[in-house]
Design an enzyme around this catalytic site. Structure first.
Site, PDB file in Angstrom:
ATOM      1  N   GLU A  64     -18.476  21.992 -15.788  1.00  0.00           N
ATOM      2  CA  GLU A  64     -18.822  20.599 -16.118  1.00  0.00           C
ATOM      3  C   GLU A  64     -18.003  19.613 -15.301  1.00  0.00           C
ATOM      4  O   GLU A  64     -18.506  18.579 -14.854  1.00  0.00           O
ATOM      5  CB  GLU A  64     -18.608  20.350 -17.615  1.00  0.00           C
ATOM      6  CG  GLU A  64     -19.626  21.072 -18.466  1.00  0.00           C
ATOM      7  CD  GLU A  64     -19.283  21.044 -19.944  1.00  0.00           C
ATOM      8  OE1 GLU A  64     -20.201  21.059 -20.758  1.00  0.00           O
ATOM      9  OE2 GLU A  64     -18.078  21.016 -20.300  1.00  0.00           O
ATOM     10  N   TYR A  70      -9.286  -5.332  13.777  1.00  0.00           N
ATOM     11  CA  TYR A  70      -8.627  -4.990  12.521  1.00  0.00           C
ATOM     12  C   TYR A  70      -8.731  -6.140  11.532  1.00  0.00           C
ATOM     13  O   TYR A  70      -8.551  -7.305  11.882  1.00  0.00           O
ATOM     14  CB  TYR A  70      -7.134  -4.647  12.751  1.00  0.00           C
ATOM     15  CG  TYR A  70      -6.457  -4.260  11.444  1.00  0.00           C
ATOM     16  CD1 TYR A  70      -6.527  -2.956  10.971  1.00  0.00           C
ATOM     17  CD2 TYR A  70      -5.812  -5.219  10.665  1.00  0.00           C
ATOM     18  CE1 TYR A  70      -5.968  -2.612   9.756  1.00  0.00           C
ATOM     19  CE2 TYR A  70      -5.241  -4.876   9.451  1.00  0.00           C
ATOM     20  CZ  TYR A  70      -5.319  -3.567   9.001  1.00  0.00           C
ATOM     21  OH  TYR A  70      -4.771  -3.227   7.801  1.00  0.00           O
ATOM     22  N   ASN A 102     -16.421  26.971 -24.042  1.00  0.00           N
ATOM     23  CA  ASN A 102     -17.106  25.917 -23.281  1.00  0.00           C
ATOM     24  C   ASN A 102     -16.897  26.056 -21.772  1.00  0.00           C
ATOM     25  O   ASN A 102     -15.825  26.454 -21.321  1.00  0.00           O
ATOM     26  CB  ASN A 102     -16.615  24.539 -23.739  1.00  0.00           C
ATOM     27  CG  ASN A 102     -17.060  24.208 -25.160  1.00  0.00           C
ATOM     28  OD1 ASN A 102     -18.150  24.611 -25.576  1.00  0.00           O
ATOM     29  ND2 ASN A 102     -16.210  23.524 -25.895  1.00  0.00           N
ATOM     30  N   SER A 153     -12.840  24.854 -28.624  1.00  0.00           N
ATOM     31  CA  SER A 153     -13.023  23.594 -29.326  1.00  0.00           C
ATOM     32  C   SER A 153     -11.916  23.471 -30.369  1.00  0.00           C
ATOM     33  O   SER A 153     -11.488  24.463 -30.954  1.00  0.00           O
ATOM     34  CB  SER A 153     -14.390  23.575 -30.005  1.00  0.00           C
ATOM     35  OG  SER A 153     -14.376  22.725 -31.139  1.00  0.00           O
ATOM     36  N   LYS A 166      -8.123   4.059   2.565  1.00  0.00           N
ATOM     37  CA  LYS A 166      -7.339   5.261   2.292  1.00  0.00           C
ATOM     38  C   LYS A 166      -7.586   5.907   0.924  1.00  0.00           C
ATOM     39  O   LYS A 166      -7.727   7.117   0.812  1.00  0.00           O
ATOM     40  CB  LYS A 166      -5.850   4.945   2.480  1.00  0.00           C
ATOM     41  CG  LYS A 166      -5.478   4.954   3.960  1.00  0.00           C
ATOM     42  CD  LYS A 166      -4.114   4.413   4.231  1.00  0.00           C
ATOM     43  CE  LYS A 166      -4.059   2.944   4.524  1.00  0.00           C
ATOM     44  NZ  LYS A 166      -5.085   2.360   5.369  1.00  0.00           N
ATOM     45  N   THR A 223     -38.758  27.299 -10.861  1.00  0.00           N
ATOM     46  CA  THR A 223     -39.027  25.965 -10.311  1.00  0.00           C
ATOM     47  C   THR A 223     -39.305  25.098 -11.529  1.00  0.00           C
ATOM     48  O   THR A 223     -39.828  25.604 -12.534  1.00  0.00           O
ATOM     49  CB  THR A 223     -40.248  25.928  -9.369  1.00  0.00           C
ATOM     50  OG1 THR A 223     -41.416  26.263 -10.119  1.00  0.00           O
ATOM     51  CG2 THR A 223     -40.118  26.905  -8.208  1.00  0.00           C
ATOM     52  N   HIS A 224     -38.943  23.842 -11.462  1.00  0.00           N
ATOM     53  CA  HIS A 224     -39.085  22.940 -12.616  1.00  0.00           C
ATOM     54  C   HIS A 224     -38.379  23.502 -13.853  1.00  0.00           C
ATOM     55  O   HIS A 224     -38.794  23.244 -14.977  1.00  0.00           O
ATOM     56  CB  HIS A 224     -40.555  22.679 -12.963  1.00  0.00           C
ATOM     57  CG  HIS A 224     -41.394  22.277 -11.795  1.00  0.00           C
ATOM     58  ND1 HIS A 224     -41.585  20.976 -11.396  1.00  0.00           N
ATOM     59  CD2 HIS A 224     -42.077  23.041 -10.883  1.00  0.00           C
ATOM     60  CE1 HIS A 224     -42.367  20.936 -10.327  1.00  0.00           C
ATOM     61  NE2 HIS A 224     -42.660  22.184  -9.979  1.00  0.00           N
ATOM     62  N   GLN A 274      -7.412  -1.629   4.916  1.00  0.00           N
ATOM     63  CA  GLN A 274      -6.410  -0.910   4.122  1.00  0.00           C
ATOM     64  C   GLN A 274      -7.081  -0.170   2.958  1.00  0.00           C
ATOM     65  O   GLN A 274      -6.530   0.788   2.426  1.00  0.00           O
ATOM     66  CB  GLN A 274      -5.358  -1.896   3.603  1.00  0.00           C
ATOM     67  CG  GLN A 274      -4.254  -1.250   2.799  1.00  0.00           C
ATOM     68  CD  GLN A 274      -3.079  -2.199   2.625  1.00  0.00           C
ATOM     69  OE1 GLN A 274      -2.380  -2.493   3.587  1.00  0.00           O
ATOM     70  NE2 GLN A 274      -2.876  -2.688   1.418  1.00  0.00           N
ATOM     71  N   SER A 282       0.825  -1.217   0.000  1.00  0.00           N
ATOM     72  CA  SER A 282       0.000   0.000   0.000  1.00  0.00           C
ATOM     73  C   SER A 282       0.851   1.256   0.000  1.00  0.00           C
ATOM     74  O   SER A 282       0.332   2.371   0.011  1.00  0.00           O
ATOM     75  CB  SER A 282      -0.921   0.004   1.225  1.00  0.00           C
ATOM     76  OG  SER A 282      -0.158  -0.029   2.419  1.00  0.00           O
ATOM     77  N   ASN A 330      -1.830  -1.382  13.634  1.00  0.00           N
ATOM     78  CA  ASN A 330      -3.286  -1.198  13.667  1.00  0.00           C
ATOM     79  C   ASN A 330      -3.676   0.131  14.310  1.00  0.00           C
ATOM     80  O   ASN A 330      -4.537   0.853  13.790  1.00  0.00           O
ATOM     81  CB  ASN A 330      -3.956  -2.352  14.409  1.00  0.00           C
ATOM     82  CG  ASN A 330      -3.721  -3.684  13.702  1.00  0.00           C
ATOM     83  OD1 ASN A 330      -3.164  -3.700  12.607  1.00  0.00           O
ATOM     84  ND2 ASN A 330      -4.136  -4.768  14.321  1.00  0.00           N
ATOM     85  N   LYS A 376     -16.393  28.385 -30.454  1.00  0.00           N
ATOM     86  CA  LYS A 376     -16.850  27.807 -29.186  1.00  0.00           C
ATOM     87  C   LYS A 376     -16.133  28.353 -27.964  1.00  0.00           C
ATOM     88  O   LYS A 376     -14.951  28.642 -27.975  1.00  0.00           O
ATOM     89  CB  LYS A 376     -16.637  26.290 -29.212  1.00  0.00           C
ATOM     90  CG  LYS A 376     -17.630  25.575 -30.083  1.00  0.00           C
ATOM     91  CD  LYS A 376     -18.977  25.447 -29.409  1.00  0.00           C
ATOM     92  CE  LYS A 376     -19.049  24.131 -28.666  1.00  0.00           C
ATOM     93  NZ  LYS A 376     -20.307  24.046 -27.922  1.00  0.00           N
TER      94      LYS A 376
HETATM   95  N1  ARG Z   1      -1.154  -0.983   5.621  1.00  0.00           N
HETATM   96  C1  ARG Z   1      -2.028  -1.391   6.668  1.00  0.00           C
HETATM   97  C2  ARG Z   1      -3.378  -0.655   6.517  1.00  0.00           C
HETATM   98  O1  ARG Z   1      -3.428   0.272   5.852  1.00  0.00           O
HETATM   99  C3  ARG Z   1      -1.440  -1.063   7.982  1.00  0.00           C
HETATM  100  C4  ARG Z   1      -1.964  -1.878   9.090  1.00  0.00           C
HETATM  101  C5  ARG Z   1      -1.489  -3.278   8.905  1.00  0.00           C
HETATM  102  N2  ARG Z   1      -1.900  -4.101   9.976  1.00  0.00           N
HETATM  103  C6  ARG Z   1      -1.888  -5.443   9.893  1.00  0.00           C
HETATM  104  N3  ARG Z   1      -2.306  -6.109  10.926  1.00  0.00           N
HETATM  105  N4  ARG Z   1      -1.514  -6.053   8.812  1.00  0.00           N
HETATM  106  O2  ARG Z   1      -4.370  -1.038   7.089  1.00  0.00           O
END
Ligand code: ARG
Length: 475
Positions: free
Chosen positions: A300, A327, A295, A287, A335, A165-166, A332, A33, A120, A293
């Site tokens: 948008e 956990y 735009n 364009s 994010k 409205t509408h 993961q 990650s 964790n 044009k």
């Molecule tokens: N990269 C992991 C995450 O984003 C970090 C936590 C990992 N914990 C584990 N028990 N493998 O969640």
């Protein structure tokens, strides 16, 4: 041999001890990650320094060890900032990469930092820190958009416009009132982020993997140092709760929806059919084939990007649904949606602020069409009500007048005295006095109405609210 590269050091792994073989290539590829969580590095380092200090207070690090560790974390932070330290392909995540960096700086002393915490509680802390910072950044950019809208509203406190409205002409309004309606929604978005922040201000550090720690480390001390209001009350909740991420995504998605409504209106307003507004060249695109044009791409894209914000929220909620405590690696996946939400808002908001601030409204056309489509009919019906006619009958009478005007292709005020009387004896010649746009605007002086006096008050209140939001965001 002298001319061959030395073997690279074995990758740092935070969990290698009980394993006989290294991870399969396919596992490593799936679980890595660091390519997206590396942006948490500054927060991870902050949390590490705070953790080092509680280890010291607990008697688990000597004064000299604490000084060396903090020095090494500092060095590592600088190296990250300057790009001298980068995650390697073999680093599983931001924590692994930074542990490798710390071991390079501080040698085996770096390993002492692992006591009493787990990835964790670390990752949950890092993400909260990141988001609390970025909620403020987003709010600052949002306040700039609100400012741009308020600036336009101030310039157009005297501009009448069709209220729809509408998407049909309904009643005249002040253009300022319409613009401030958008500010009301954005201002709720800003206060939503601020409310969110109160719930996000809880520190997971100290939860360890899930059950807390047998070491005498003080979670409240780390929490205070990192700017949290308190430490989590339940270690299992601390490492499994992602409400803060989902709620942030919701606030972002709703803000995205509000941006899409404004975007859609600018698209409509700038069309030839509406002709309400001219977009500044700096915020329009051309364009490649049609030389004439211009735009409204900014508007948008603001409209279109609501899709990914809603998608991020939906995806995250789906990931969280049905997860057993505590956990799980599924977490993961929390994010990327929040990072994408932050990145999206931080590019859309400044572009929309620039677009809105530089719009040139065609006030003559807006004013001339403010009462189009017999939009003063309600004013006439309400006059009859003030004179004692039940609204139901007044509505009927004015409805007949509207049909008469449609058939004879004229405006309500253009009907002769005789014809008015023929339509209904209630339509005496003096009813025409309410058939002006200015009169209709001024008459709507109830709280929240479009009367200039109410709109000016509303504008002043919103100015204060936006100033407060901006101060919170930069404070
Ligand atoms: N990269 C992991 C995450 O984003 C970090 C936590 C990992 N914990 C584990 N028990 N493998 O969640």
């Amino acid at each position: 041999m002298a001319d061959t590269e030395p073997d690279p050091p074995p990758p740092v792994r935070l969990w290698g001890g009980r394993f006989e073989s290294g991870p399969a290539e396919a596992l490593a590829r799936l679980s890595v990650s660091v390519q997206f969580d590396w942006r948490l590095a500054p927060y991870d380092l902050l949390a590490s320094a705070a953790h080092a200090r509680v280890l010291h207070t607990a008697g688990l690090l000597s004064d000299a060890e604490l000084a060396r560790l903090c020095g090494a974390l500092d060095q590592l932070g600088r190296a990250c900032q300057e790009g001298r330290f980068r995650p390697a392909a073999s680093d599983e995540d931001v924590h692994t990469a930074l542990e490798r960096g710390l071991l390079e700086q501080a040698g085996s002393l770096g390993g002492k930092l692992r006591a009493g915490r787990s990835r964790n509680d670390q990752i949950a802390t890092d993400l909260r820190l990141y988001l609390r910072d970025h909620a403020r950044l987003v709010t600052s950019r949002l306040a700039e958009l609100e400012d741009a809208l308020i600036g336009q509203a101030e310039r157009h406190l005297g501009t009448a416009a069709p209220g729809l409205t509408h998407l049909q002409h309904a009643q005249p309004v002040l253009l300022a009132h319409h613009l401030l309606a958008h500010v009301q929604a954005f201002s709720r978005d800003a206060s939503r982020l601020r409310d969110w922040d109160k719930r996000a201000a809880v520190s997971p550090l100290g939860a360890g993997a899930l059950a807390g720690s047998s070491l005498a480390i003080d979670p409240e001390a780390v929490a205070a140092e990192l700017g949290f209001e308190s430490a989590a009350e339940n270690s299992m909740d601390a490492v499994s709760d992602r409400d803060f991420a989902a709620e942030f995504c919701f606030a972002a998605a709703l803000l995205g929806v509000h941006l899409s409504r404004l975007g859609e209106e600018v698209v409509l307003w700038s069309s030839h059919e509406f002709g309400w507004v001219e977009i500044d060249d700096a915020y329009a695109t051309g364009s490649s084939i049609m030389p004439q044009k211009k735009n409204p791409d900014v508007a948008e894209l603001a409209r279109g990007k609501a899709g990914r914000l809603i998608g991020g929220l939906t995806g995250l909620l789906t990931t969280l649904k049905g997860l057993p405590l505590t956990y799980n690696r599924d977490l993961q996946e929390d994010k990327e949606p929040v990072f994408d939400a932050v990145d999206t808002l931080l590019v859309v908001l400044p572009a929309m602020a620039g677009l809105v601030g530089s719009l040139r409204f065609h006030t003559a056309r807006l004013g001339a069409t403010a009462a189009a489509g017999h939009a003063l009919a309600t004013d006439l019906a309400e006059l009859l009500v003030r004179r004692g006619t039940p609204f139901r009958d007044a509505h009927e009478v004015v409805g007949h007048l509207v049909v008469w005007c449609q058939v004879h292709d004229c405006e309500l005020g253009e009907v002769s005295d005789d014809d008015l009387a023929k339509i209904s004896p209630l339509l005496t010649p003096d009813v025409r006095e309410v058939l002006t746009v200015d009169g209709a605007l001024a008459a709507r002086a109830s709280r929240g109405g479009t009367a200039p006096i109410r709109v000016a008050e509303q504008l002043a209140r919103l100015r204060l609210a936006v100033e407060e939001q901006a101060a919170w965001a930069s404070g």
